[in-house]
Scaffold this motif. Structure first.
Motif, mmCIF file in Angstrom:
data_model
loop_
_atom_site.group_PDB
_atom_site.id
_atom_site.type_symbol
_atom_site.label_atom_id
_atom_site.label_comp_id
_atom_site.label_asym_id
_atom_site.label_seq_id
_atom_site.Cartn_x
_atom_site.Cartn_y
_atom_site.Cartn_z
ATOM 1 N N GLN A 420 -24.684 68.471 -9.731
ATOM 2 C CA GLN A 420 -23.918 67.276 -9.364
ATOM 3 C C GLN A 420 -23.636 66.368 -10.558
ATOM 4 N N THR A 423 -20.135 67.285 -11.385
ATOM 5 C CA THR A 423 -19.093 67.241 -10.356
ATOM 6 C C THR A 423 -18.863 65.828 -9.816
ATOM 7 N N GLN A 424 -19.853 64.970 -9.958
ATOM 8 C CA GLN A 424 -19.733 63.607 -9.437
ATOM 9 C C GLN A 424 -18.845 62.755 -10.356
#
Length: 430
Positions: A420, A423-424
């Motif tokens: 994450q 991707t965040q």
């Protein structure tokens, strides 16, 4: 143009933080406010109650313009290295005029005097420190006694020395000023006296209560279920309404309802204990703050204990504080070693300024930072995963692994995916 810098955890953002922000902005007539905020793990060696992106959103909705992350090796360090890492980022981005922090005494001159002693280490102070450490007590307690002895010996006029050097936020304030001095920074330190209950208070005492008390209310009240409002008693809801800005409460509700919180250390106890049981003592010895054969005590405790609390209690001694033990245990999850921290410090501390969130004013500030800093500014971590700087890559690797472990505490398994960090998106507010 005046830029105010803050060093924060916002775990969660409460009315005391709002008071400090408003007072600090007014004190220096700031045009922009940037904060350096701990990520998913905080200074006491615990996971944050909700993730760093949600806490960045809280900060932005409550008045911060730009949120920069404090990398986990510094976010989860002793007061000295926590302060150094955060101050180094504020100094290196090249636009900050003031650093304002809360403290119990708010006496910059006194903090500066003590910081000078800690930097210069006069011989009589070093001897006093050595004598106290020889008694088997912790370093923080030994340093407090050594400072008190040295200042008394020199006939210091500082009133209530013991209160100054034993209070949590005073200690951090001294470390902030010490870091500014060592860096020869042009940033001006300011302090605002804390009001109402203390940093470590565990009781709700009014509209301004400690983050510790708020987290305890959530954990021990009926708020730790998936739905914040559906399971809360009216008393608990009213208390949260009193101590949190509406924006913070709404974000907490959103995170809890989605199954991404609340997060507490005991959610990871099986992971931590099993990891320690598998680790050879030689590997335990490499963890940050493990010294003097402490790896043996940790290993024995993990093999005998079935809960995180009993593990910590079994390791505790007069020399090893609870906070130190929590940092060691949590470093098993975050994946960094004593050698990592030593190397980062040797080569300039934090290797980048990673943006977690910003508003329109934050965009303007970021544009100014890009023109004034040598520090890499990260808005997309994927762009830096193959950086030619091995220290930057290693710091990002640690951060990524720490988040991969953190999300395993989510109640909703849909949000437990690894990766994450890459991707965040940055939190953007108008």
């Amino acid at each position: 143009m005046r830029v105010l810098g803050l060093i924060v955890e916002y775990n969660p953002f409460h009315n005391g933080h709002l008071y400090h922000l408003e007072q600090a902005r007014s004190m220096c007539n700031a045009d922009f406010v940037v904060c350096v905020m701990s990520g998913n793990f905080i200074q006491r060696g615990e996971p944050a109650i909700i993730n760093k992106w949600a806490r960045a959103k809280m900060a932005l909705q409550c008045g911060i313009d730009l949120v920069i992350e404090l990398p986990v090796p510094y976010a989860m360090s002793s007061a000295e290295f926590f302060a150094y890492g955060a101050v180094k980022i504020l100094n290196d981005i090249g636009v900050v005029d003031y650093l304002c922090f809360g403290s119990e005494n708010a006496d910059i001159d006194t903090f500066s005097t003590i910081a000078d002693i800690l930097i210069n280490e006069p011989e009589s102070y070093k001897q006093a420190l050595k004598q106290e450490l020889a008694k088997g007590i912790s370093f923080p307690a030994s340093r407090e006694l050594a400072l008190k002895s040295y200042l008394s010996e020199k006939g210091s006029q500082i009133s209530d020395i013991e209160a100054v050097i034993s209070s949590s936020n005073n200690i951090l304030g001294i470390e902030y000023i010490k870091a500014l001095k060592r860096l020869k920074s042009k940033i001006t330190p300011l302090s605002i006296k804390r009001i109402n209950n203390s940093y470590n208070s565990s009781e709700i005492t009014g509209s301004i209560s400690s983050a510790t008390a708020i987290r305890k209310l959530i954990q021990t009240g009926r708020l730790a279920d998936a739905s914040l409002l559906a399971h809360a008693t009216e008393t608990d809801k009213n208390q949260l309404d009193i101590v949190l800005p509406a924006n913070s409460l709404n974000i907490l509700e959103e995170e809890f309802n989605s199954g991404r919180g609340p997060i507490y250390s005991n959610l990871y106890e099986q992971l931590v204990i099993s990891s320690i049981r598998r680790m050879p003592k030689e590997e335990l010895k490499l963890l940050p703050y493990v010294k003097e054969g402490m790896e043996n005590r940790i290993k024995d405790a993990a093999e005998a204990c079935g809960t995180l609390e009993t593990l910590i209690e079994s390791i505790l001694t007069k020399r090893y504080t609870r906070t130190r033990i929590q940092r060691i245990i949590t470093s098993v999850m975050t994946g960094f070693t004593s050698n990592d921290l030593d190397t980062f410090n040797k080569f300039g501390g934090p290797q980048y300024a990673r943006v977690l969130g910003l508003n329109n004013k934050g965009r303007q500030l970021l544009s100014m930072i890009n023109k004034s800093t040598h520090l890499p500014i990260i808005t997309k971590t994927a762009n830096f995963s193959k950086s030619c700087n091995p220290l930057l890559r290693r710091m990002l690797e640690i951060e990524s692994f720490a988040t991969d472990m953190y999300v395993l505490g989510y109640q909703n398994p849909l949000y437990r995916k690894a990766g994450q960090e890459f991707t965040q998106n940055v939190v953007v507010m108008k």
